[in-house]
Design an enzyme around this catalytic site. Structure first.
Site, PDB file in Angstrom:
ATOM      1  N   GLU A 131       0.824  -1.210   0.000  1.00  0.00           N
ATOM      2  CA  GLU A 131       0.000   0.000   0.000  1.00  0.00           C
ATOM      3  C   GLU A 131       0.859   1.261   0.000  1.00  0.00           C
ATOM      4  OE1 GLU A 131      -3.432   2.147   2.743  1.00  0.00           O
ATOM      5  OE2 GLU A 131      -3.110  -0.008   2.900  1.00  0.00           O
ATOM      6  N   LYS A 181      -7.524  -0.663  11.276  1.00  0.00           N
ATOM      7  CA  LYS A 181      -6.848  -1.074  10.042  1.00  0.00           C
ATOM      8  C   LYS A 181      -5.569  -0.286   9.858  1.00  0.00           C
ATOM      9  CE  LYS A 181      -6.000  -1.131   5.393  1.00  0.00           C
ATOM     10  NZ  LYS A 181      -5.133  -0.240   4.600  1.00  0.00           N
ATOM     11  N   ASP A 229       3.321 -14.931  11.442  1.00  0.00           N
ATOM     12  CA  ASP A 229       1.971 -15.227  10.965  1.00  0.00           C
ATOM     13  C   ASP A 229       1.078 -14.012  11.166  1.00  0.00           C
ATOM     14  OD1 ASP A 229      -0.553 -16.170  10.395  1.00  0.00           O
ATOM     15  OD2 ASP A 229      -0.374 -17.999  11.600  1.00  0.00           O
ATOM     16  N   HIS A 245      -1.787   9.973   0.260  1.00  0.00           N
ATOM     17  CA  HIS A 245      -1.964   8.597  -0.205  1.00  0.00           C
ATOM     18  C   HIS A 245      -2.024   8.548  -1.727  1.00  0.00           C
ATOM     19  CE1 HIS A 245      -3.317   4.413   0.184  1.00  0.00           C
ATOM     20  NE2 HIS A 245      -4.144   4.678  -0.810  1.00  0.00           N
TER      21      HIS A 245
END
Length: 427
Positions: free
Chosen positions: A83, A258, A274, A371
């Site tokens: 991202e 998030k 993991d 972004h």
């Protein structure tokens, strides 16, 4: 240990120069960095030993977050993420946090829980009492199944039961611990069922490892948060408002969290851990009180802005992928960590930095400005731009506020008309 994580102008230099700078800062050999990361850091033959039905490997960008100071130590922190803007935002946030002394972190002992479900219990209270009475026997049985872990100072510690779901608390030392905990669950199940007068059900770890939490905090001077349009107090109040919004609204809390996991997951992937287990535990913990809530909160305290993050975080520095993946081993060398608890603290600090960057953007320019500016490079590449033209095309579509594939292709046509090589021919 990194001598410093402050590397000004890092984004301006070439990949080879960045490797040299990281090598100088951390002690990692730049040649080893190249060997570990070129072509994705993993060949198809080795990947075939990881999972089934392998066709090849799928590479993701391997980057580093700079400026990170945790408990007085500097760390150059590897991140694997696709991202745009996450790494730059975390680095910038960590730079601001340094002004207040850096992050503080504390981690619980590496305790995981093995669950043994006991079915067809006639008298739950009596069966639970028998299990508690046999605690020493079951712990000994569990430790016999993981002698190597016991030799390293870990192993089963105690029993806990809930509706005759027996919990065996396991100290995993520097391992994430899934295989060890599952081994213990299976080793004690039959004996536990016999003691309880029950039938064995499921035997597996839980990823809600709430006995293995990490807590990270930071304190930033409000006056250093100012922008060209807003005072530091206005920015701080905007961040606090974003935090309170997440505390009241689970829809906002999901996106708030998030942003935290952007940082934590990227560190987990880079170190061969993991990340799906990390995600499961984090979100379960966020909902532990019956309502989904933010994992990080922000408050203004006079002239300072305080941030606090708490979540379960089971990361390992031994075993699993770390044994065979060269990039995962490289990440630990670059980080200079000494144990799993230190790694958890660093990952959580990057998570809090990522969260700060997101809520600060929301409180000031809006999330899309930075972004989409970085996303423009990906759009330029997708349009066929190569070399120096990538940055030129990206700048053109950002300036036009039209960051789309069509706009990038039009920008390439303009460059070609001006006699500049923009890349692939656009039909």
């Amino acid at each position: 240990m990194a001598h410093t994580s402050r590397l000004p102008g890092f984004y301006k230099v070439t990949v080879e120069q960045r490797r040299a700078l990281v090598g100088e800062a951390t002690g990692a050999d730049p040649n080893d960095i190249g060997i570990a990361l070129d072509a994705g850091g993993l060949d198809a033959e080795t990947a075939d030993k990881f999972v089934e039905n392998v066709l090849g490997v799928y590479a993701l960008p391997y980057a580093v977050t700079l400026n990170v100071r945790v408990n007085g130590r500097d760390h150059v922190v590897p991140m694997v993420i696709e991202e745009p803007s996450v790494v730059a935002a975390a680095s910038n946030a960590a730079k601001l946090v340094r002004l207040g002394g850096g992050f503080t972190a504390e981690a619980d002992p590496p305790l995981m829980i093995a669950q043994v479900q006991l079915r067809d219990v006639r008298d739950a209270a009596e069966s639970a009492a028998r299990l508690r009475a046999a605690s020493a026997e079951i712990v000994a049985l569990a430790n016999a199944a993981v002698g190597g872990l016991v030799a390293r100072g870990g192993g089963a510690r105690e029993l806990a039961d809930d509706m005759i779901v027996l919990h065996v608390i396991v100290d995993c030392r520097d391992a994430m611990g899934a295989n060890l905990v599952n081994t213990i669950a299976e080793a004690v199940a039959d004996r536990a069922a016999a003691i309880a007068g029950a039938r064995v059900g499921l035997r597996i770890l839980t990823n809600l490892c709430d006995k293995r939490c990490v807590r990270v905090g930071c304190r930033l001077p409000v006056d250093r948060l100012a922008t060209g349009e807003m005072s530091g107090i206005e920015v701080a109040e905007g961040i606090v408002n974003a935090s309170r919004f997440a505390e009241l609204d689970p829809y906002r809390a999901a996106t708030h969290n998030k942003g935290i996991m952007n940082g934590i997951d990227a560190v987990a992937i880079a170190t061969g851990n993991d990340w799906r287990a990390v995600e499961a535990g984090a979100h379960a913990y966020a909902a532990r009180n019956g309502r989904y809530a933010p994992l990080a909160v922000w408050r203004r305290d006079g002239d300072h802005l305080d941030g606090r993050l708490e979540l379960p975080l089971a990361l390992g520095t031994v075993g699993g992928t770390l044994r065979v993946h060269p990039a995962a081993r490289l990440s630990l060398r670059v980080l200079g960590v000494t144990d799993a608890q230190e790694l958890a603290g660093i990952a959580a600090a990057v998570g809090l930095a990522s969260n700060f960057a997101a809520v600060r953007a929301l409180a000031t320019d809006g999330i899309q400005r930075g972004h989409m500016g970085l996303h423009a490079r990906s759009v330029a590449l997708a349009a066929g731009a190569v070399g120096p033209a990538v940055e030129k095309v990206a700048a053109m579509i950002v300036e036009a506020r039209n960051i789309t594939l069509d706009a990038a292709r039009k920008a390439m046509h303009l460059l070609a008309a001006e006699g500049e090589d923009s890349g692939d021919t656009v039909e």
